[in-house]
Enzyme design. Sequence first.
Site, PDB file in Angstrom:
ATOM      1  N   HIS A   1     -15.668  -3.671   1.168  1.00 41.71           N
ATOM      2  CA  HIS A   1     -15.620  -2.956  -0.107  1.00 41.71           C
ATOM      3  C   HIS A   1     -16.979  -2.505  -0.614  1.00 41.71           C
ATOM      4  O   HIS A   1     -17.072  -1.646  -1.494  1.00 41.71           O
ATOM      5  CB  HIS A   1     -14.945  -3.853  -1.158  1.00 41.71           C
ATOM      6  CG  HIS A   1     -14.545  -3.159  -2.417  1.00 41.71           C
ATOM      7  ND1 HIS A   1     -15.258  -3.280  -3.591  1.00 41.71           N
ATOM      8  CD2 HIS A   1     -13.515  -2.326  -2.691  1.00 41.71           C
ATOM      9  CE1 HIS A   1     -14.674  -2.562  -4.538  1.00 41.71           C
ATOM     10  NE2 HIS A   1     -13.610  -1.979  -4.022  1.00 41.71           N
TER      11      HIS A   1
ATOM     12  N   ASN B   1       0.824  -1.213   0.000  1.00 39.89           N
ATOM     13  CA  ASN B   1       0.000   0.000   0.000  1.00 39.89           C
ATOM     14  C   ASN B   1       0.860   1.265   0.000  1.00 39.89           C
ATOM     15  O   ASN B   1       0.573   2.226  -0.714  1.00 39.89           O
ATOM     16  CB  ASN B   1      -0.916   0.010   1.230  1.00 39.89           C
ATOM     17  CG  ASN B   1      -2.063  -0.973   1.117  1.00 39.89           C
ATOM     18  OD1 ASN B   1      -2.329  -1.525   0.053  1.00 39.89           O
ATOM     19  ND2 ASN B   1      -2.745  -1.207   2.227  1.00 39.89           N
TER      20      ASN B   1
ATOM     21  N   ARG C   1     -11.766  -3.999 -13.610  1.00 44.13           N
ATOM     22  CA  ARG C   1     -10.664  -4.904 -13.273  1.00 44.13           C
ATOM     23  C   ARG C   1     -11.219  -6.315 -13.371  1.00 44.13           C
ATOM     24  O   ARG C   1     -12.113  -6.680 -12.614  1.00 44.13           O
ATOM     25  CB  ARG C   1     -10.132  -4.655 -11.865  1.00 44.13           C
ATOM     26  CG  ARG C   1      -9.617  -3.235 -11.626  1.00 44.13           C
ATOM     27  CD  ARG C   1      -8.938  -3.139 -10.267  1.00 44.13           C
ATOM     28  NE  ARG C   1      -8.763  -1.761  -9.844  1.00 44.13           N
ATOM     29  CZ  ARG C   1      -7.766  -0.970 -10.222  1.00 44.13           C
ATOM     30  NH1 ARG C   1      -6.862  -1.432 -11.059  1.00 44.13           N
ATOM     31  NH2 ARG C   1      -7.684   0.270  -9.773  1.00 44.13           N
TER      32      ARG C   1
ATOM     33  N   ARG D   1     -14.190   2.493   5.594  1.00 46.55           N
ATOM     34  CA  ARG D   1     -13.022   1.643   5.805  1.00 46.55           C
ATOM     35  C   ARG D   1     -11.711   2.420   5.727  1.00 46.55           C
ATOM     36  O   ARG D   1     -10.815   2.235   6.532  1.00 46.55           O
ATOM     37  CB  ARG D   1     -12.997   0.523   4.762  1.00 46.55           C
ATOM     38  CG  ARG D   1     -11.876  -0.496   4.984  1.00 46.55           C
ATOM     39  CD  ARG D   1     -11.591  -1.295   3.739  1.00 46.55           C
ATOM     40  NE  ARG D   1     -10.831  -0.532   2.762  1.00 46.55           N
ATOM     41  CZ  ARG D   1     -11.095  -0.496   1.475  1.00 46.55           C
ATOM     42  NH1 ARG D   1     -12.125  -1.143   0.986  1.00 46.55           N
ATOM     43  NH2 ARG D   1     -10.338   0.214   0.643  1.00 46.55           N
TER      44      ARG D   1
ATOM     45  N   HIS E   1     -16.495   3.323 -14.131  1.00 47.09           N
ATOM     46  CA  HIS E   1     -16.263   2.566 -12.905  1.00 47.09           C
ATOM     47  C   HIS E   1     -17.484   1.751 -12.495  1.00 47.09           C
ATOM     48  O   HIS E   1     -17.412   0.910 -11.613  1.00 47.09           O
ATOM     49  CB  HIS E   1     -15.869   3.544 -11.787  1.00 47.09           C
ATOM     50  CG  HIS E   1     -15.336   2.900 -10.556  1.00 47.09           C
ATOM     51  ND1 HIS E   1     -16.018   2.886  -9.357  1.00 47.09           N
ATOM     52  CD2 HIS E   1     -14.174   2.239 -10.322  1.00 47.09           C
ATOM     53  CE1 HIS E   1     -15.318   2.250  -8.450  1.00 47.09           C
ATOM     54  NE2 HIS E   1     -14.178   1.856  -8.998  1.00 47.09           N
TER      55      HIS E   1
END
Length: 724
Positions: free
Chosen positions: A597, A58, A380, A569, A440
């Site tokens: 998520h 990250n 993705r 989150r 997206h």
Amino acid sequence: MNDPVPSARTTVAAAPEARYFNRELSWLAFNRRVLDEACNPDHPLLERLRFLSISATNIDEFFMVRVAGLKGQQNQGVGHESVDGLTPSQQLAAITVDAAGLVDSQQRIWRDIAAALAEANIFVLGADEIRGDTEVWLERHFRDQIFPVLTPQALDPAHPFPFIPNLGSAMLFDLIRRSDDVEVREVVLLPPAMPRFVRLPGKAARYVAIETILRHFSDLFFPGYTVRASAAFRVIRDSDIELEEEAEDLVLYFRTAIKRRRRGRIIRLEIESGISDELVQLLRDEMGGSDALITETGGFLGIGDLSMLVAEDRPDLKFPPFSPRFPERIREYGGDCFAAIRAKDIVVHHPYETFDVVLAFLKQAAADPDVVAIKQTLYRAGKQSAVVAALVAAAEAGKSVTAVVELKARFDEEQNLNLASVLERAGVQVVYGFIEWKTHAKISMVVRREEQGYRTYCHFGTGNYHPVTARIYTDLSFFTADPVIGRDAAQVFNYITGYVEPQALQQLAISPRDLRNRLEALIEGEIQTARSGGEGSIWLKMNSLVDPALIDKLYEASAAGVQIDLIVRGICCLRPGVPGMSDNIRVKSVVGRFLEHSRIYCFGNGQALPNDDALVYVSSADWMPRNFDRRVEYLLPINNPTVHDQVLDQVMVANLLDTEQTWELGPDGSYRRVAKGERPFNLHRYFMTNPSLSGRGAAIESGSATVPQKLSLRAWRAARDGAV
């Protein structure tokens, strides 16, 4: 065992910070929460190592993108202030301090984990531990497997400093030639295709880092030389791709931009400690990184590479294996996805319910002779994408297949280019969407010929069509045959593929068209309820909360008496619990076995949450300016009562009740891990052991199946009201 990693504060004295936290420092605070999981004694040892590795990866991406952007602004003299009132230079100064503390914590935690691993018979050997039979085996391995791959390069006027790619590692050797005492400097690039560790043969798991091996056998690599000093170093480069609006061919542009990314300017140079100032300056000068952030460490460079050790076959040191369920509703219809969806809307809760149901939906569409068209967004999808394979099969079967492939999906650009080529060769109509906006939204649409005419089946996901992340990310997949939603979805695809702007969407809201306005109107509805004496109530679950306009709207709602509970989150720029501004806002972050998520937005609609009349939405969008202004996203209302109850009364309530993986954000910007309490609750464990509502179908309705454990908010509400 280390104490938990102290949480960084994100406040300074600038006036705007009375309202907002800094975006970048809030992200660093999130990564500290990730790193703290590496210290969690409740996690198995290799899972703690996994969290440590994730925190390091990250940080790398943070420097490659966010810090690179700030450095670019600083170099160009851009004085634009962030929403909290900091200039790029001020932000970089604060980031440098916080990131240094984070990296120090990673090294300290790695030392503790390494010691614990040794007790569990997993070792990372140092140079002083290479002796006896180990040395004999490693020497043979070095000569046969490593020596032929490595290429030393002398540093002199005839040999310029070699190019080190982004995330590349190398070793610098300061040598003395014995024959004439001449000083020679050599650089050895460690090939990225070469595994970072060599596992020694034997039952015990013994690993040796490649740089340790090279240093130990340097006399074989540099015969006739004495090593005076050596140091490993690692390079992080600017890896963001800035899209030029006038780009005429997106495919050509991104193929070129991906190559340029490897050569981006150096943002961070990591060096082993103990290296001389002269060699540090040499690295600065030769690599063009005069303004790069230089960090020295006495620990392990590239901690993210420790993920290789997690693959060790030690189930006793990992989370117990979990097999996701397949929705029983679809089984009741003999595996016919269309029949099950046609009967009633269904939501699939990943990873507790398998992503295979999404693949089954697409595979059935590809094989069904009555399916005439498939439209699919791909943001993705993974390297070996089963979704892409299904679309290829459908096109080869003669169906009309359209795929919206997003080339601007960061770090997946090259992969998506390759997938697009595969799709085009199969006859799929590939569209790349808007030049200036990312697509997206995760939407799949299947048009099927039936007795009453054409029927549209839709899938909306809060996450990506990616079978790997679907096993570790918590997301929702919503399936429906509602003709109104189907018409809306068709308009969204026409917008993306043909720039035909929707005129009359009935259920969906999309950005950048009207999603922000819809959310503001929903918050305003709760404000009016509170001002008229009712119980205004808002529950929101997302990954990031940054957008200042919507934060201000939440502050307005709080001031009006609306009770607001946020599950964020990662980044949160909203400051909760400030008297007179955000008294009625509480923020929690859940970090645990799975990555939270899903994006879910709930509004009380005249009553306290939860209630049967609440307005519940799922979405692909976090609350960031980019999601509302520069991306195509969707917001979808959940109207089916069973799905409504599952999302509101199961998913959202469980997230609010969690005490084992929860952090609370304070008004000063610090995060505090909540006490587990007398009756600890782990939302991930709950969903691993309790079936969903909508996926059970007639099994629950008939009473033939166990009803999921009922969740009660009584104790949670009492604690909340007491705090307020």
